[in-house]
Design an enzyme around this catalytic site. Structure first.
Site, PDB file in Angstrom:
ATOM      1  CB  CYS A 120      96.068 -17.843 -24.017  1.00 47.94           C
ATOM      2  SG  CYS A 120      96.775 -16.825 -22.715  1.00 47.94           S
ATOM      3  CB  CYS A 121      99.168 -16.845 -28.321  1.00 48.17           C
ATOM      4  SG  CYS A 121     100.452 -17.718 -27.404  1.00 48.17           S
ATOM      5  CB  CYS A 203     103.962 -15.821 -20.914  1.00 47.33           C
ATOM      6  SG  CYS A 203     103.182 -14.566 -21.957  1.00 47.33           S
ATOM      7  CB  CYS A 206     104.078 -20.179 -21.886  1.00 47.17           C
ATOM      8  SG  CYS A 206     102.284 -20.211 -21.687  1.00 47.17           S
ATOM      9  CB  CYS A 231     102.935 -16.703 -29.832  1.00 43.04           C
ATOM     10  SG  CYS A 231     104.056 -15.508 -30.533  1.00 43.04           S
TER      11      CYS A 231
HETATM   12 FE1  SF4 Z   1      99.106 -16.908 -23.047  1.00 40.88          FE
HETATM   13 FE2  SF4 Z   1     101.257 -18.459 -22.736  1.00 40.88          FE
HETATM   14 FE3  SF4 Z   1     100.732 -17.283 -25.101  1.00 40.88          FE
HETATM   15 FE4  SF4 Z   1     101.563 -15.871 -22.967  1.00 40.88          FE
HETATM   16  S1  SF4 Z   1     102.738 -17.430 -24.108  1.00 40.88           S
HETATM   17  S2  SF4 Z   1      99.979 -15.306 -24.340  1.00 40.88           S
HETATM   18  S3  SF4 Z   1     100.455 -16.892 -21.292  1.00 40.88           S
HETATM   19  S4  SF4 Z   1      99.548 -18.863 -24.045  1.00 40.88           S
END
Ligand code: SF4
Length: 237
Positions: A120-121, A203, A206, A231
């Site tokens: 996701c990151c 985010c 998170c 991240c």
């Molecule tokens: Fe995805 Fe969480 Fe990374 Fe944001 S912080 S990009 S929602 S995993």
């Protein structure tokens, strides 16, 4: 341009005697038109943004909108643009990448395991960052040593070998109280979440509130071990 060899890189030790604004001016001179600050609108980046704009330093400013930010962060972006009379360049993730990832692994995949969190990151941050850094040779960040154990060895100037660019961390030795003194003294806009128990804001899904005295970044990816809580934007591979 700041030479990207270890030899010349070591010759930049003189910068430790420079003020933060002087470091920024020097870096802008050395990297004309090819230098950018990536801002996540945290207090450190707001300090740098203020220094860059108030001193008319030729450094581009951009941010990454993952699509999962807090409303308070969007409010801050808007407030910052009005305060300085400027527009910040925002990069978004590729819509097809996000659709594919969510179809395969679910909307909240990051809670499932570290691999999916990193995926996701990667889709929401790292890929847009690659686009943002195209043509950039010097990347300015708001990193500080105190923020995390993974940032303890970082220096004012580093080589990002993977991205083949020089990274400048002008605030690396600043303390948290120095940052907040600067913000208050210079009336710099900041995220209202910082007054409500969120010292570090990423985010919304998170990031959680932390207790008084807890490590400032302990609310980020709180379900993971501390050494994993990055991240990937600033990890050397
Ligand atoms: Fe995805 Fe969480 Fe990374 Fe944001 S912080 S990009 S929602 S995993």
């Amino acid at each position: 341009m700041i030479a990207k060899s270890e030899k010349n890189f070591n010759n930049t030790n003189f910068l430790s005697d420079y003020s933060t604004v002087e470091v920024l001016k020097w870096a802008a001179r050395e990297n004309k038109g090819k230098i950018a600050l990536s801002s996540a609108f945290g207090p450190e980046c707001q300090v740098l943004l203020d220094m860059i704009i108030q001193n008319s330093i030729d450094i581009q400013i951009f941010s990454l909108d993952t699509g999962r930010l807090f409303n308070e962060t969007y409010d801050l972006i808007s407030k910052t643009e009005k305060h300085y009379g400027t527009k910040i360049k925002i990069y978004f993730p590729n819509a097809a990448d996000v659709e594919k990832m969510v179809s395969k692994s679910g909307i909240n995949l990051f809670y499932e395991n570290i691999e999916l969190r990193k995926e996701c990151c990667y889709i929401r941050k790292l890929k847009p960052l690659e686009r943002a850094l195209k043509g950039i040779e010097c990347w300015v960040t708001g990193l500080r040593k105190e923020q995390s154990e993974t940032r303890d060895n970082m220096k004012v100037i580093e080589l990002d070998n993977e991205r083949n660019l020089v990274k400048i961390n002008p605030l690396i030795n600043w303390t948290e109280s120095q940052i907040w003194d600067y913000i208050k003294q210079n009336n710099v806009p900041y995220n209202s979440l910082h007054d409500r128990g969120y010292p570090s804001v990423g985010c919304a899904c998170c990031t959680r509130r932390v207790k008084e005295g807890d490590h400032p970044r302990s609310g980020r990816w709180w379900w993971e071990k501390p050494e994993h809580r990055e991240c990937g934007l600033h990890i050397e591979h």
